[in-house]
Design a protein around this motif. Sequence first.
Motif, PDB file in Angstrom:
ATOM      1  N   PHE A  17       4.509  15.923  -3.706  1.00  0.00           N
ATOM      2  CA  PHE A  17       4.759  14.545  -3.303  1.00  0.00           C
ATOM      3  C   PHE A  17       4.584  14.438  -1.794  1.00  0.00           C
ATOM      4  O   PHE A  17       5.369  14.985  -1.030  1.00  0.00           O
ATOM      5  CB  PHE A  17       6.172  14.127  -3.710  1.00  0.00           C
ATOM      6  CG  PHE A  17       6.534  12.763  -3.227  1.00  0.00           C
ATOM      7  CD1 PHE A  17       7.460  12.589  -2.236  1.00  0.00           C
ATOM      8  CD2 PHE A  17       5.912  11.655  -3.755  1.00  0.00           C
ATOM      9  CE1 PHE A  17       7.788  11.331  -1.775  1.00  0.00           C
ATOM     10  CE2 PHE A  17       6.237  10.386  -3.305  1.00  0.00           C
ATOM     11  CZ  PHE A  17       7.172  10.226  -2.315  1.00  0.00           C
ATOM     12  N   VAL A  18       3.519  13.766  -1.390  1.00  0.00           N
ATOM     13  CA  VAL A  18       3.235  13.610   0.032  1.00  0.00           C
ATOM     14  C   VAL A  18       2.801  12.173   0.288  1.00  0.00           C
ATOM     15  O   VAL A  18       1.936  11.659  -0.412  1.00  0.00           O
ATOM     16  CB  VAL A  18       2.101  14.557   0.482  1.00  0.00           C
ATOM     17  CG1 VAL A  18       1.740  14.317   1.934  1.00  0.00           C
ATOM     18  CG2 VAL A  18       2.492  16.000   0.269  1.00  0.00           C
ATOM     19  N   VAL A  19       3.409  11.550   1.259  1.00  0.00           N
ATOM     20  CA  VAL A  19       2.963  10.238   1.711  1.00  0.00           C
ATOM     21  C   VAL A  19       2.156  10.479   2.979  1.00  0.00           C
ATOM     22  O   VAL A  19       2.677  11.025   3.950  1.00  0.00           O
ATOM     23  CB  VAL A  19       4.152   9.295   2.004  1.00  0.00           C
ATOM     24  CG1 VAL A  19       3.658   7.981   2.579  1.00  0.00           C
ATOM     25  CG2 VAL A  19       4.961   9.058   0.738  1.00  0.00           C
ATOM     26  N   PRO A  20       0.883  10.098   2.962  1.00  0.00           N
ATOM     27  CA  PRO A  20       0.070  10.309   4.160  1.00  0.00           C
ATOM     28  C   PRO A  20       0.707   9.634   5.374  1.00  0.00           C
ATOM     29  O   PRO A  20       1.115   8.477   5.295  1.00  0.00           O
ATOM     30  CB  PRO A  20      -1.268   9.656   3.804  1.00  0.00           C
ATOM     31  CG  PRO A  20      -1.301   9.638   2.303  1.00  0.00           C
ATOM     32  CD  PRO A  20       0.126   9.482   1.880  1.00  0.00           C
TER      33      PRO A  20
ATOM     34  N   ARG B 214       0.840  -1.207   0.000  1.00  0.00           N
ATOM     35  CA  ARG B 214       0.000   0.000   0.000  1.00  0.00           C
ATOM     36  C   ARG B 214       0.872   1.252   0.000  1.00  0.00           C
ATOM     37  O   ARG B 214       0.593   2.218  -0.705  1.00  0.00           O
ATOM     38  CB  ARG B 214      -0.942  -0.007   1.204  1.00  0.00           C
ATOM     39  CG  ARG B 214      -2.169  -0.860   0.987  1.00  0.00           C
ATOM     40  CD  ARG B 214      -3.210  -0.646   2.068  1.00  0.00           C
ATOM     41  NE  ARG B 214      -2.823  -1.192   3.356  1.00  0.00           N
ATOM     42  CZ  ARG B 214      -2.915  -2.469   3.694  1.00  0.00           C
ATOM     43  NH1 ARG B 214      -3.372  -3.354   2.838  1.00  0.00           N
ATOM     44  NH2 ARG B 214      -2.563  -2.872   4.888  1.00  0.00           N
ATOM     45  N   LEU B 215       1.939   1.224   0.795  1.00  0.00           N
ATOM     46  CA  LEU B 215       2.871   2.356   0.822  1.00  0.00           C
ATOM     47  C   LEU B 215       3.516   2.543  -0.547  1.00  0.00           C
ATOM     48  O   LEU B 215       3.600   3.664  -1.067  1.00  0.00           O
ATOM     49  CB  LEU B 215       3.932   2.136   1.899  1.00  0.00           C
ATOM     50  CG  LEU B 215       5.034   3.181   1.993  1.00  0.00           C
ATOM     51  CD1 LEU B 215       4.464   4.553   2.329  1.00  0.00           C
ATOM     52  CD2 LEU B 215       6.057   2.758   3.053  1.00  0.00           C
ATOM     53  N   LEU B 216       3.951   1.474  -1.155  1.00  0.00           N
ATOM     54  CA  LEU B 216       4.576   1.533  -2.471  1.00  0.00           C
ATOM     55  C   LEU B 216       3.615   2.103  -3.514  1.00  0.00           C
ATOM     56  O   LEU B 216       3.984   2.976  -4.308  1.00  0.00           O
ATOM     57  CB  LEU B 216       5.049   0.137  -2.889  1.00  0.00           C
ATOM     58  CG  LEU B 216       5.732   0.020  -4.242  1.00  0.00           C
ATOM     59  CD1 LEU B 216       7.013   0.833  -4.276  1.00  0.00           C
ATOM     60  CD2 LEU B 216       6.013  -1.445  -4.541  1.00  0.00           C
ATOM     61  N   HIS B 217       2.365   1.657  -3.503  1.00  0.00           N
ATOM     62  CA  HIS B 217       1.378   2.165  -4.457  1.00  0.00           C
ATOM     63  C   HIS B 217       1.088   3.647  -4.223  1.00  0.00           C
ATOM     64  O   HIS B 217       0.879   4.399  -5.174  1.00  0.00           O
ATOM     65  CB  HIS B 217       0.093   1.342  -4.392  1.00  0.00           C
ATOM     66  CG  HIS B 217       0.264  -0.060  -4.894  1.00  0.00           C
ATOM     67  ND1 HIS B 217       0.691  -0.369  -6.165  1.00  0.00           N
ATOM     68  CD2 HIS B 217       0.087  -1.250  -4.273  1.00  0.00           C
ATOM     69  CE1 HIS B 217       0.762  -1.670  -6.306  1.00  0.00           C
ATOM     70  NE2 HIS B 217       0.403  -2.239  -5.173  1.00  0.00           N
TER      71      HIS B 217
ATOM     72  N   VAL C 253       3.222   5.886  -3.027  1.00  0.00           N
ATOM     73  CA  VAL C 253       4.387   6.626  -3.534  1.00  0.00           C
ATOM     74  C   VAL C 253       4.369   6.658  -5.062  1.00  0.00           C
ATOM     75  O   VAL C 253       4.591   7.708  -5.674  1.00  0.00           O
ATOM     76  CB  VAL C 253       5.697   6.016  -2.994  1.00  0.00           C
ATOM     77  CG1 VAL C 253       6.912   6.607  -3.683  1.00  0.00           C
ATOM     78  CG2 VAL C 253       5.785   6.210  -1.489  1.00  0.00           C
ATOM     79  N   ARG C 254       4.068   5.523  -5.677  1.00  0.00           N
ATOM     80  CA  ARG C 254       4.005   5.488  -7.139  1.00  0.00           C
ATOM     81  C   ARG C 254       2.941   6.441  -7.670  1.00  0.00           C
ATOM     82  O   ARG C 254       3.145   7.126  -8.673  1.00  0.00           O
ATOM     83  CB  ARG C 254       3.721   4.076  -7.629  1.00  0.00           C
ATOM     84  CG  ARG C 254       4.917   3.189  -7.617  1.00  0.00           C
ATOM     85  CD  ARG C 254       4.600   1.854  -8.234  1.00  0.00           C
ATOM     86  NE  ARG C 254       5.774   1.020  -8.257  1.00  0.00           N
ATOM     87  CZ  ARG C 254       5.752  -0.287  -8.398  1.00  0.00           C
ATOM     88  NH1 ARG C 254       4.597  -0.923  -8.522  1.00  0.00           N
ATOM     89  NH2 ARG C 254       6.867  -0.979  -8.395  1.00  0.00           N
ATOM     90  N   ALA C 255       1.781   6.471  -7.023  1.00  0.00           N
ATOM     91  CA  ALA C 255       0.703   7.373  -7.455  1.00  0.00           C
ATOM     92  C   ALA C 255       1.150   8.824  -7.376  1.00  0.00           C
ATOM     93  O   ALA C 255       0.829   9.631  -8.252  1.00  0.00           O
ATOM     94  CB  ALA C 255      -0.540   7.146  -6.602  1.00  0.00           C
ATOM     95  N   ALA C 256       1.903   9.161  -6.336  1.00  0.00           N
ATOM     96  CA  ALA C 256       2.396  10.535  -6.208  1.00  0.00           C
ATOM     97  C   ALA C 256       3.387  10.864  -7.321  1.00  0.00           C
ATOM     98  O   ALA C 256       3.339  11.951  -7.900  1.00  0.00           O
ATOM     99  CB  ALA C 256       3.046  10.735  -4.840  1.00  0.00           C
TER     100      ALA C 256
END
Length: 75
Positions: free
Chosen positions: A38-41, A19-22, A24-27
């Motif tokens: 670019f923000v990771v919740p 989920r984290l990887l997806h 980051v990829r979406a960002a």
Amino acid sequence: MPTAVLTDRERTAVQAYLRLLHTVRAAFDGPPDGARPFVVPPAVLAEAEAALAGAGLRGNEEEFFRLLHDGCPPT
């Protein structure tokens, strides 16, 4: 090729990492003009960290990535 049987905690860690990887990829796949920051919740990152700790994998990247590979072989 033998397939690993993951424990529930290991599976949870792999799923949280994916989920984290997806996220980051979406960002990174955002608009090419860079309009989207670019923000990771924090909740996604915290979930992955908690799952790794719960599976006893915090600080053991080699073992974690072996489990990731075994649990999610390339298609």
